[in-house]
Write a protein that holds these residues in place. Sequence first.
Motif, PDB file in Angstrom:
ATOM      1  N   TRP A  36       0.817  -1.198   0.000  1.00 11.42           N
ATOM      2  CA  TRP A  36       0.000   0.000   0.000  1.00 11.42           C
ATOM      3  C   TRP A  36       0.861   1.263   0.000  1.00 11.42           C
ATOM      4  CZ3 TRP A  36      -5.214  -0.588  -0.398  1.00 11.42           C
ATOM      5  CH2 TRP A  36      -5.709  -1.864  -0.151  1.00 11.42           C
ATOM      6  N   TYR A  37       0.423   2.210  -0.783  1.00 12.21           N
ATOM      7  CA  TYR A  37       0.935   3.570  -0.754  1.00 12.21           C
ATOM      8  C   TYR A  37      -0.253   4.484  -0.501  1.00 12.21           C
ATOM      9  CZ  TYR A  37       5.581   2.415  -2.578  1.00 12.21           C
ATOM     10  OH  TYR A  37       6.855   1.933  -2.727  1.00 12.21           O
ATOM     11  N   ARG A  38       0.042   5.727  -0.160  1.00 13.21           N
ATOM     12  CA  ARG A  38      -1.030   6.692   0.005  1.00 13.21           C
ATOM     13  C   ARG A  38      -0.606   8.052  -0.517  1.00 13.21           C
ATOM     14  NH1 ARG A  38      -1.200   7.787   6.597  1.00 13.21           N
ATOM     15  NH2 ARG A  38       0.527   9.284   6.656  1.00 13.21           N
ATOM     16  N   GLN A  39      -1.614   8.851  -0.835  1.00 16.52           N
ATOM     17  CA  GLN A  39      -1.353  10.198  -1.335  1.00 16.52           C
ATOM     18  C   GLN A  39      -2.406  11.139  -0.790  1.00 16.52           C
ATOM     19  OE1 GLN A  39      -1.145  10.515  -5.614  1.00 16.52           O
ATOM     20  NE2 GLN A  39       0.074  12.375  -5.490  1.00 16.52           N
ATOM     21  N   VAL A  48       3.275   3.163   2.482  1.00 17.55           N
ATOM     22  CA  VAL A  48       2.673   2.803   3.759  1.00 17.55           C
ATOM     23  C   VAL A  48       3.352   1.516   4.236  1.00 17.55           C
ATOM     24  CG1 VAL A  48       0.595   2.199   5.016  1.00 17.55           C
ATOM     25  CG2 VAL A  48       0.466   3.859   3.124  1.00 17.55           C
ATOM     26  N   ALA A  49       3.160   0.440   3.471  1.00 19.81           N
ATOM     27  CA  ALA A  49       3.779  -0.844   3.815  1.00 19.81           C
ATOM     28  C   ALA A  49       3.715  -1.774   2.619  1.00 19.81           C
ATOM     29  CB  ALA A  49       3.064  -1.486   5.006  1.00 19.81           C
ATOM     30  N   THR A  50       4.712  -2.642   2.522  1.00 26.51           N
ATOM     31  CA  THR A  50       4.698  -3.686   1.496  1.00 26.51           C
ATOM     32  C   THR A  50       5.049  -5.013   2.140  1.00 26.51           C
ATOM     33  OG1 THR A  50       7.010  -3.310   0.907  1.00 26.51           O
ATOM     34  CG2 THR A  50       5.348  -2.115  -0.376  1.00 26.51           C
ATOM     35  N   MET A  51       4.736  -6.075   1.400  1.00 21.05           N
ATOM     36  CA  MET A  51       4.995  -7.418   1.906  1.00 21.05           C
ATOM     37  C   MET A  51       5.341  -8.325   0.736  1.00 21.05           C
ATOM     38  SD  MET A  51       2.490  -9.536   4.430  1.00 21.05           S
ATOM     39  CE  MET A  51       3.127 -10.790   5.540  1.00 21.05           C
ATOM     40  N   THR A  52       6.409  -9.092   0.874  1.00 20.97           N
ATOM     41  CA  THR A  52       6.757 -10.062  -0.161  1.00 20.97           C
ATOM     42  C   THR A  52       5.877 -11.299  -0.024  1.00 20.97           C
ATOM     43  OG1 THR A  52       8.384 -11.262   1.151  1.00 20.97           O
ATOM     44  CG2 THR A  52       9.146  -9.275   0.021  1.00 20.97           C
ATOM     45  N   SER A  53       5.921 -12.136  -1.037  1.00 19.86           N
ATOM     46  CA  SER A  53       5.148 -13.370  -0.960  1.00 19.86           C
ATOM     47  C   SER A  53       5.700 -14.301   0.110  1.00 19.86           C
ATOM     48  CB  SER A  53       5.141 -14.074  -2.317  1.00 19.86           C
ATOM     49  OG  SER A  53       6.461 -14.335  -2.743  1.00 19.86           O
ATOM     50  N   SER A  56       8.072 -11.142   4.189  1.00 20.96           N
ATOM     51  CA  SER A  56       8.888 -10.027   4.665  1.00 20.96           C
ATOM     52  C   SER A  56       8.143  -8.717   4.458  1.00 20.96           C
ATOM     53  CB  SER A  56      10.214  -9.986   3.911  1.00 20.96           C
ATOM     54  OG  SER A  56      10.970 -11.134   4.187  1.00 20.96           O
ATOM     55  N   THR A  57       8.216  -7.862   5.465  1.00 19.60           N
ATOM     56  CA  THR A  57       7.476  -6.609   5.414  1.00 19.60           C
ATOM     57  C   THR A  57       8.411  -5.407   5.425  1.00 19.60           C
ATOM     58  OG1 THR A  57       7.256  -6.562   7.825  1.00 19.60           O
ATOM     59  CG2 THR A  57       5.460  -7.572   6.575  1.00 19.60           C
ATOM     60  N   ASN A  58       7.897  -4.321   4.899  1.00 19.02           N
ATOM     61  CA  ASN A  58       8.594  -3.048   4.903  1.00 19.02           C
ATOM     62  C   ASN A  58       7.561  -1.981   5.211  1.00 19.02           C
ATOM     63  OD1 ASN A  58      10.562  -1.042   4.520  1.00 19.02           O
ATOM     64  ND2 ASN A  58       9.978  -0.783   2.387  1.00 19.02           N
ATOM     65  N   TYR A  59       7.717  -1.310   6.346  1.00 21.98           N
ATOM     66  CA  TYR A  59       6.787  -0.267   6.751  1.00 21.98           C
ATOM     67  C   TYR A  59       7.482   1.088   6.720  1.00 21.98           C
ATOM     68  CZ  TYR A  59       3.494  -3.652   8.860  1.00 21.98           C
ATOM     69  OH  TYR A  59       2.586  -4.666   9.083  1.00 21.98           O
ATOM     70  N   ARG A  66       0.670   0.909  14.425  1.00 15.54           N
ATOM     71  CA  ARG A  66      -0.744   1.234  14.216  1.00 15.54           C
ATOM     72  C   ARG A  66      -1.334   0.478  13.033  1.00 15.54           C
ATOM     73  NH1 ARG A  66      -2.298   6.267  12.767  1.00 15.54           N
ATOM     74  NH2 ARG A  66      -0.363   6.738  11.658  1.00 15.54           N
ATOM     75  N   PHE A  67      -0.542   0.276  11.999  1.00 11.97           N
ATOM     76  CA  PHE A  67      -1.021  -0.402  10.794  1.00 11.97           C
ATOM     77  C   PHE A  67      -0.355  -1.767  10.684  1.00 11.97           C
ATOM     78  CE2 PHE A  67      -1.734   3.735   8.108  1.00 11.97           C
ATOM     79  CZ  PHE A  67      -2.548   4.241   9.119  1.00 11.97           C
ATOM     80  N   THR A  68      -1.102  -2.736  10.178  1.00 12.86           N
ATOM     81  CA  THR A  68      -0.575  -4.080   9.978  1.00 12.86           C
ATOM     82  C   THR A  68      -0.948  -4.562   8.584  1.00 12.86           C
ATOM     83  OG1 THR A  68      -0.838  -4.581  12.334  1.00 12.86           O
ATOM     84  CG2 THR A  68      -0.503  -6.438  10.838  1.00 12.86           C
ATOM     85  N   ILE A  69       0.066  -4.975   7.839  1.00 16.66           N
ATOM     86  CA  ILE A  69      -0.160  -5.508   6.504  1.00 16.66           C
ATOM     87  C   ILE A  69      -0.195  -7.027   6.561  1.00 16.66           C
ATOM     88  CG2 ILE A  69       2.288  -5.550   5.875  1.00 16.66           C
ATOM     89  CD1 ILE A  69       1.427  -4.704   3.029  1.00 16.66           C
ATOM     90  N   SER A  70      -1.030  -7.612   5.729  1.00 16.25           N
ATOM     91  CA  SER A  70      -1.083  -9.071   5.627  1.00 16.25           C
ATOM     92  C   SER A  70      -1.454  -9.430   4.193  1.00 16.25           C
ATOM     93  CB  SER A  70      -2.102  -9.654   6.607  1.00 16.25           C
ATOM     94  OG  SER A  70      -3.400  -9.160   6.340  1.00 16.25           O
TER      95      SER A  70
END
Length: 115
Positions: A36-39, A48-53, A56-59, A66-70
């Motif tokens: 996710w990105y935001r503008q 915002v955050a990314t996740m590999t298959s 692995s995450t990058n926030y 506060r935010f959690t990617i899945s």
Amino acid sequence: QVQLVESGGGLVQPGGSLRLSCAASGSVFVGNIMGWYRQAPGQQRELVATMTSGGSTNYAEYPKGRFTISRDNTRNTVSLRMTSLKPEDTATYYCYCRQATQVYWGQGTQVTVSS
């Protein structure tokens, strides 16, 4: 080509929560990165955050804690759970997918944090 469709945006009060979801379809490959990105108005689009298959995450710094990617690799979906929302989180949130050198974007979903 990959198509990304977001859902889950809306209006929420400060301190509230929202969950965004994105479904990918088309030529979706194993090993991509989704996220996710935001503008915000007048601002650059930001991570915002990314996740590999592989999980692995990058926030970015601001949503940590506060935010959690899945993601669900079997369904080609990525979600963003947002809690303790602040007015400054108001933005259009875009789903993102990168496969090798190709980048794909969703159409965006609006999140407005206001009392």
